[in-house]
Design a protein around this motif. Structure first.
Motif, PDB file in Angstrom:
ATOM      1  N   GLU A   1       0.825  -1.211   0.000  1.00 33.80           N
ATOM      2  CA  GLU A   1       0.000   0.000   0.000  1.00 33.80           C
ATOM      3  C   GLU A   1       0.859   1.261   0.000  1.00 33.80           C
ATOM      4  OE1 GLU A   1      -4.111   1.530   0.270  1.00 33.80           O
ATOM      5  OE2 GLU A   1      -3.032  -0.187  -0.542  1.00 33.80           O
ATOM      6  N   SER A   2       1.922   1.249   0.798  1.00 34.54           N
ATOM      7  CA  SER A   2       2.803   2.413   0.834  1.00 34.54           C
ATOM      8  C   SER A   2       3.505   2.609  -0.504  1.00 34.54           C
ATOM      9  CB  SER A   2       3.833   2.276   1.963  1.00 34.54           C
ATOM     10  OG  SER A   2       4.778   1.263   1.680  1.00 34.54           O
ATOM     11  N   GLY A   3       3.802   1.506  -1.187  1.00 30.34           N
ATOM     12  CA  GLY A   3       4.418   1.610  -2.502  1.00 30.34           C
ATOM     13  C   GLY A   3       3.435   2.088  -3.555  1.00 30.34           C
ATOM     14  N   ARG A   4       2.223   1.564  -3.511  1.00 35.52           N
ATOM     15  CA  ARG A   4       1.213   1.940  -4.496  1.00 35.52           C
ATOM     16  C   ARG A   4       0.841   3.411  -4.389  1.00 35.52           C
ATOM     17  NH1 ARG A   4      -4.420   2.259  -5.024  1.00 35.52           N
ATOM     18  NH2 ARG A   4      -4.730   1.925  -2.793  1.00 35.52           N
ATOM     19  N   LEU A   5       0.762   3.907  -3.165  1.00 34.71           N
ATOM     20  CA  LEU A   5       0.337   5.285  -2.947  1.00 34.71           C
ATOM     21  C   LEU A   5       1.501   6.265  -2.821  1.00 34.71           C
ATOM     22  CD1 LEU A   5      -2.541   4.684  -0.365  1.00 34.71           C
ATOM     23  CD2 LEU A   5      -2.730   4.994  -2.837  1.00 34.71           C
ATOM     24  N   SER A   6       2.728   5.768  -2.910  1.00 33.48           N
ATOM     25  CA  SER A   6       3.910   6.624  -2.737  1.00 33.48           C
ATOM     26  C   SER A   6       3.788   7.450  -1.469  1.00 33.48           C
ATOM     27  CB  SER A   6       4.095   7.550  -3.950  1.00 33.48           C
ATOM     28  OG  SER A   6       4.407   6.809  -5.100  1.00 33.48           O
ATOM     29  N   CYS A   7       3.715   6.766  -0.342  1.00 37.66           N
ATOM     30  CA  CYS A   7       3.544   7.440   0.936  1.00 37.66           C
ATOM     31  C   CYS A   7       4.220   6.625   2.031  1.00 37.66           C
ATOM     32  CB  CYS A   7       2.058   7.604   1.273  1.00 37.66           C
ATOM     33  SG  CYS A   7       1.204   6.053   1.668  1.00 37.66           S
ATOM     34  N   ALA A   8       4.206   7.166   3.223  1.00 37.69           N
ATOM     35  CA  ALA A   8       4.618   6.400   4.403  1.00 37.69           C
ATOM     36  C   ALA A   8       3.359   5.966   5.129  1.00 37.69           C
ATOM     37  CB  ALA A   8       5.498   7.250   5.310  1.00 37.69           C
ATOM     38  N   TYR A   9       3.409   4.783   5.718  1.00 39.39           N
ATOM     39  CA  TYR A   9       2.252   4.215   6.407  1.00 39.39           C
ATOM     40  C   TYR A   9       2.685   3.841   7.815  1.00 39.39           C
ATOM     41  CZ  TYR A   9      -2.483   2.376   5.683  1.00 39.39           C
ATOM     42  OH  TYR A   9      -3.837   2.195   5.693  1.00 39.39           O
ATOM     43  N   VAL A  10       2.013   4.399   8.815  1.00 40.83           N
ATOM     44  CA  VAL A  10       2.380   4.159  10.207  1.00 40.83           C
ATOM     45  C   VAL A  10       1.209   3.477  10.905  1.00 40.83           C
ATOM     46  CG1 VAL A  10       3.239   5.182  12.343  1.00 40.83           C
ATOM     47  CG2 VAL A  10       3.768   6.261  10.145  1.00 40.83           C
ATOM     48  N   ARG A  11       1.360   2.219  11.220  1.00 42.09           N
ATOM     49  CA  ARG A  11       0.278   1.424  11.812  1.00 42.09           C
ATOM     50  C   ARG A  11       0.571   1.144  13.277  1.00 42.09           C
ATOM     51  NH1 ARG A  11      -3.581  -2.385   9.740  1.00 42.09           N
ATOM     52  NH2 ARG A  11      -4.063  -4.108  11.153  1.00 42.09           N
ATOM     53  N   ALA A  12      -0.391   1.465  14.131  1.00 34.91           N
ATOM     54  CA  ALA A  12      -0.299   1.152  15.552  1.00 34.91           C
ATOM     55  C   ALA A  12      -1.549   0.377  15.930  1.00 34.91           C
ATOM     56  CB  ALA A  12      -0.181   2.425  16.381  1.00 34.91           C
ATOM     57  N   SER A  13      -1.369  -0.872  16.335  1.00 34.61           N
ATOM     58  CA  SER A  13      -2.505  -1.749  16.592  1.00 34.61           C
ATOM     59  C   SER A  13      -2.685  -2.008  18.078  1.00 34.61           C
ATOM     60  CB  SER A  13      -2.312  -3.082  15.861  1.00 34.61           C
ATOM     61  OG  SER A  13      -3.418  -3.937  16.070  1.00 34.61           O
ATOM     62  N   ALA A  14      -3.936  -2.228  18.478  1.00 34.08           N
ATOM     63  CA  ALA A  14      -4.243  -2.578  19.864  1.00 34.08           C
ATOM     64  C   ALA A  14      -3.476  -3.833  20.266  1.00 34.08           C
ATOM     65  CB  ALA A  14      -5.743  -2.797  20.023  1.00 34.08           C
ATOM     66  N   GLY A  15      -3.049  -3.883  21.524  1.00 35.27           N
ATOM     67  CA  GLY A  15      -2.135  -4.923  21.958  1.00 35.27           C
ATOM     68  C   GLY A  15      -2.738  -6.024  22.803  1.00 35.27           C
ATOM     69  N   PRO A  16      -1.881  -6.845  23.374  1.00 34.81           N
ATOM     70  CA  PRO A  16      -2.324  -8.045  24.094  1.00 34.81           C
ATOM     71  C   PRO A  16      -3.059  -7.766  25.396  1.00 34.81           C
ATOM     72  CG  PRO A  16       0.045  -7.722  24.346  1.00 34.81           C
ATOM     73  CD  PRO A  16      -0.412  -6.735  23.333  1.00 34.81           C
ATOM     74  N   ASP A  17      -3.077  -6.495  25.848  1.00 37.34           N
ATOM     75  CA  ASP A  17      -3.809  -6.182  27.076  1.00 37.34           C
ATOM     76  C   ASP A  17      -5.295  -5.959  26.834  1.00 37.34           C
ATOM     77  OD1 ASP A  17      -1.562  -6.394  28.631  1.00 37.34           O
ATOM     78  OD2 ASP A  17      -1.088  -4.254  28.574  1.00 37.34           O
ATOM     79  N   GLU A  18      -5.699  -5.970  25.562  1.00 40.33           N
ATOM     80  CA  GLU A  18      -7.135  -5.919  25.283  1.00 40.33           C
ATOM     81  C   GLU A  18      -7.790  -7.201  25.799  1.00 40.33           C
ATOM     82  OE1 GLU A  18      -9.040  -3.644  24.152  1.00 40.33           O
ATOM     83  OE2 GLU A  18      -7.742  -2.183  23.147  1.00 40.33           O
ATOM     84  N   SER A  19      -9.107  -7.151  25.944  1.00 37.47           N
ATOM     85  CA  SER A  19      -9.821  -8.314  26.468  1.00 37.47           C
ATOM     86  C   SER A  19      -9.617  -9.535  25.575  1.00 37.47           C
ATOM     87  CB  SER A  19     -11.320  -8.005  26.547  1.00 37.47           C
ATOM     88  OG  SER A  19     -12.042  -9.172  26.886  1.00 37.47           O
ATOM     89  N   THR A  20      -9.358 -10.662  26.194  1.00 36.09           N
ATOM     90  CA  THR A  20      -9.204 -11.922  25.452  1.00 36.09           C
ATOM     91  C   THR A  20     -10.441 -12.795  25.604  1.00 36.09           C
ATOM     92  OG1 THR A  20      -8.068 -12.922  27.343  1.00 36.09           O
ATOM     93  CG2 THR A  20      -6.697 -11.901  25.642  1.00 36.09           C
ATOM     94  N   THR A  21     -11.570 -12.184  25.933  1.00 36.20           N
ATOM     95  CA  THR A  21     -12.808 -12.952  26.074  1.00 36.20           C
ATOM     96  C   THR A  21     -13.108 -13.745  24.817  1.00 36.20           C
ATOM     97  OG1 THR A  21     -13.706 -11.284  27.577  1.00 36.20           O
ATOM     98  CG2 THR A  21     -15.286 -12.779  26.535  1.00 36.20           C
ATOM     99  N   ASP A  22     -12.930 -13.102  23.662  1.00 36.54           N
ATOM    100  CA  ASP A  22     -13.239 -13.775  22.396  1.00 36.54           C
ATOM    101  C   ASP A  22     -12.136 -13.673  21.355  1.00 36.54           C
ATOM    102  OD1 ASP A  22     -16.004 -14.653  22.916  1.00 36.54           O
ATOM    103  OD2 ASP A  22     -16.403 -12.510  23.069  1.00 36.54           O
ATOM    104  N   ALA A  23     -11.088 -12.914  21.637  1.00 37.00           N
ATOM    105  CA  ALA A  23     -10.068 -12.699  20.610  1.00 37.00           C
ATOM    106  C   ALA A  23      -8.761 -12.272  21.246  1.00 37.00           C
ATOM    107  CB  ALA A  23     -10.541 -11.638  19.615  1.00 37.00           C
ATOM    108  N   VAL A  24      -7.721 -12.239  20.420  1.00 40.20           N
ATOM    109  CA  VAL A  24      -6.396 -11.773  20.827  1.00 40.20           C
ATOM    110  C   VAL A  24      -5.991 -10.653  19.877  1.00 40.20           C
ATOM    111  CG1 VAL A  24      -3.968 -12.393  21.124  1.00 40.20           C
ATOM    112  CG2 VAL A  24      -5.745 -14.043  21.714  1.00 40.20           C
ATOM    113  N   PHE A  25      -5.361  -9.626  20.436  1.00 34.00           N
ATOM    114  CA  PHE A  25      -4.884  -8.498  19.636  1.00 34.00           C
ATOM    115  C   PHE A  25      -3.363  -8.473  19.665  1.00 34.00           C
ATOM    116  CE2 PHE A  25      -9.200  -7.671  20.687  1.00 34.00           C
ATOM    117  CZ  PHE A  25      -9.725  -6.949  19.635  1.00 34.00           C
TER     118      PHE A  25
END
Length: 741
Positions: free
Chosen positions: A307-331
């Motif tokens: 995506e960064s190559g296609r759009l000629s841009c920088a892409y900065v991704r920050a995702s929710a981590g393992p301290d989120e609830s694990t009731t139904d999923a893992v982050f």
């Protein structure tokens, strides 16, 4: 913030779902940690103030209110931090709840970006709690107090400069706000906003919080006392834009523009990022909270790279981590920073922390300028659809770079050998095509026992085989003269034998002596005529033999030599097809080394390794008394690795001397100091501009790296162009260093 680089970070804080106070404390700690390392843009995950897995708690007024107070704390804490911060929270507007990313800079809320599409892939959709946001921004009153204002002391003149400044107005705490908003004359939309004022925070010399807000405020609140509510007597900050189409523009560096794309919105057919970059954004920040799936981590990283190559841009991704609830999923807590098709940095999955690197935003702008595929949006359309929220940095000093600058920018850090094989295949395919097209039955080349001709011989054998001939169709000619050493002479014969080529030797010393006699040139005068006569004699023999053998003369000179003019005009500069024309010396070394390492022919591998260890030389001057090479190219011009580095950044990005020398200093730290770099850079520019006439009549050859110095679609440049502007810049840099001691 130096030489067009901005230090950027993606952060995953520790978190307790629903505990806003704890979460805000962790966010502020990471803000301070990032500030200590010189970070200027910091991205936190989606809904990090509350946690992304609060579920139906998002319907609770208490949590929504706490999140807003939490944002206030973050705004306050940012007052003394010279950093653009993106942080996620739930936000209520007009009786509806939105998943937003707030942009904060130096105690001021710059804007709120709502998520456009509430995810529907999960078992419980976000649409259960959040509305989809609008693209076109509108101005709203955030009810947030500016933590970055510096109020004048009572005994100071009220005309003092300590006020919030806007591009078209001022905000004085005593007189209120004056904010100019430009509307497009051709639209009836009252909400169409073109520019939001630039907010510049003053310095609080006493270090006190200008809001006077104590974290223990509520604990000390006596219900029996009729205290004024929080923020009473303090004017709120200006209205802010609320919408997806907001670009945060740095007024210090007009090319630094940042926009937000939340969650997995990049998967939309028309992604928000595509519109943002078309409107001028060079950095896309991506706060997200995406459930982890087995085997998807690498796939996501590859998506962001693409995506960064296609759009000629920088892409900065920050995702929710393992301290989120694990009731139904893992982050996962994935943190990825990519730029124009390359992943610059990534964090370890399932870990909290900060991932930092430097984004070359000026380089992105240059790529876009030179790209035929990048189309800028219509200015009127952008003015109607986008708000540009201005900000500025107080400190423009240089920070220690976190980004590793490769000393070998032509080849990737990993997978180098596979790329070398790919280049070799490209060369062979190109030469085989030319051989078939011309009806040539043989390939003829001069084999000197040096690096360039070794690669040309390897390519020739592969090309001949691809054209239906054997290695014997390659005629390798050794033409020893005054500077030929025993080492290169022997390696020439050994290499031809190991490859299975025909090898012939034609000494040219007698022919040269006769030639010098004919033109009246002293044999002991080792000038340019003395050296070039040898190269031209060899070329004449190669051309004549090719005619006799119904063959094609294969050139051996490389891109480094052509760039520096280190070749003889109408001598080794000329051929019928040059397979090395677009390959610099340092890459040729890598290709030959990779071929030697993979060869099962021990004799061939041994001679190639000895050639790799031989000093680079045209061998046009007599050898030393001990028979060793006297004329060493790198002793005269400087290291090829420096010149190849200069050539890459000059041709590919169009960088000037100041940035190229700074990049070289980072890449070659501990090997060459700045004085050496500047000296060699001056040589590079002088020779590069003086030698264009040689490149203007260069023979055909395949383009390998997407840029070349061939006059046909590579480097279109007049032969008499002046390089004085570049040379003068280098001289100025030298003088500045002398003045600095």
């Amino acid at each position: 913030m130096f030489h067009g680089f901005v230090k950027t970070a993606a952060a995953t804080p520790k978190l307790i779902v629903g505990d806003v106070d704890y979460n805000v404390s962790e966010i502020i700690d990471q803000m301070c940690e990032a500030a200590d390392t010189g970070v200027r843009i910091l991205v936190f995950p989606e809904l990090c103030i509350t946690g992304a897995t609060c579920g139906d708690l998002f319907r609770q007024e208490r949590l929504i209110e706490a999140a807003k107070y939490g944002l206030q704390d973050i705004v306050d804490a940012s007052a003394d931090l010279d950093m653009l911060i993106f942080v996620g929270l739930p936000w209520e507007k007009d009786g509806k709840l939105y998943n937003v990313t707030a942009a904060v800079k130096s105690g001021t809320l710059l804007g709120l970006v709502p998520k456009l599409v509430t995810d529907t892939d999960d078992a419980v959709s976000e649409a259960r709690w959040f509305e989809s946001g609008a693209e076109i921004p509108e101005l709203i009153d955030p009810g947030i107090f500016s933590g970055g204002a510096s109020w004048p002391d009572e005994d100071e003149d009220e005309d003092d400069d300590d006020v919030l400044r806007f591009s078209d107005g001022e905000y004085d705490p005593d007189e209120g706000m004056e904010l100019s908003i430009e509307e497009d004359e051709d639209t009836d939309d009252d909400d169409a906003v073109e520019v939001i004022g630039v907010i510049e925070s003053g310095d609080d010399e006493d270090g006190d919080d200008p809001l006077g807000y104590d974290p223990e405020f509520f604990e000390d609140w006596d219900d029996d006392e009729e205290d004024e509510p929080f923020g009473a007597g303090i004017d709120e900050q200006p209205a802010v834009p609320f919408g997806s189409n907001i670009i945060f523009e740095c007024t210090d560096f007009p090319g630094l523009k940042v926009a937000v794309e939340m969650g997995e919105e990049r998967k939309m057919i028309f992604s928000p990022a595509a519109g943002h970059v078309s409107a001028g954004a060079v950095i896309i920040v991506n706060p997200c909270a995406v459930r982890m799936e087995a085997g998807k981590m690498k796939e996501t990283e590859n998506d962001l790279r693409a995506e960064s190559g296609r759009l000629s841009c920088a892409y900065v991704r920050a995702s929710a981590g393992p301290d989120e609830s694990t009731t139904d999923a893992v982050f996962s807590g994935s943190r990825v920073i990519a730029e124009c098709g390359t992943v610059l940095a990534s964090g370890k999955p399932m870990k909290t922390g900060i991932t930092v690197t430097d984004i070359d935003f000026t380089g992105i702008g240059i790529r876009r300028r030179d790209s035929r595929y990048f189309i800028q949006a219509d200015e009127q359309e952008t003015a109607e659809d986008y708000v540009f929220a201005g900000f500025c940095y107080d400190d423009l000093s240089e920070a220690v770079p976190d980004r590793r600058i490769s000393a070998d920018p032509y080849l990737p850090a990993s997978g180098k050998k596979s790329v070398c094989r790919e280049i070799l295949d490209m060369q062979a395919a190109a030469l085989s095509k030319r051989m078939r097209h011309t009806g040539s039955q043989r390939l003829v080349l001069g084999l000197s026992g040096g690096l360039d001709s070794a690669l040309a011989a390897i390519v020739s054998v592969k090309a001949a085989e691809a054209a239906g001939f054997g290695a014997e169709a390659v005629l390798c000619l050794s033409m020893p003269a005054f500077g030929t050493t025993g080492r290169t002479h022997d390696n020439s014969a050994k290499l031809a034998g190991a490859l299975g080529c025909e090898h012939r030797e034609i000494p040219i010393a007698d022919s040269l002596l006769q030639h010098f006699k004919d033109i009246g040139h002293p044999v002991d005068l080792h000038d340019a005529a003395y050296e070039n006569a040898q190269a031209r004699e060899r070329t004449q023999i190669l051309m004549d033999l090719a005619n006799m053998e119904k063959g094609l003369v294969v050139g051996t000179g490389d891109m480094s030599e052509d760039a520096l003019g280190w070749c003889t005009y109408n001598g080794d500069q000329m051929a019928m097809y040059n397979v090395n024309a677009d390959i610099p010396k340092t890459v040729i070394r890598e290709i030959v080394g990779a071929f030697a390492d993979s060869s099962e022919n021990k004799e061939l591998a041994a001679v190639l390794r000895d050639i790799l260890d031989t000093p680079v030389s045209p061998e046009l001057l007599p050898a030393e008394a001990d028979g060793s090479i006297a004329q060493k190219t790198e002793d005269i011009l400087g290291p090829y690795e420096l010149h190849d580095f200069f050539l890459f950044y000059m041709l590919k990005y169009g960088y000037g001397p100041e940035k190229i020398s700074w990049l070289a200093e980072q890449a070659f730290a501990g090997r060459y100091d700045m004085d050496e770099i500047l000296n060699r850079l001056e040589i590079f520019y002088r020779r590069f501009f003086a030698s264009q006439f040689k490149r203007s009549c260069a023979p055909d050859g395949p383009q390998i790296f997407g840029f070349a110095i061939s006059p046909r679609g590579g480097l279109v440049m007049p032969s008499d162009a002046s390089g004085m502007a570049w040379i003068q810049d280098v001289e100025i840099l030298k003088r500045l260093r002398e003045m600095d001691g």
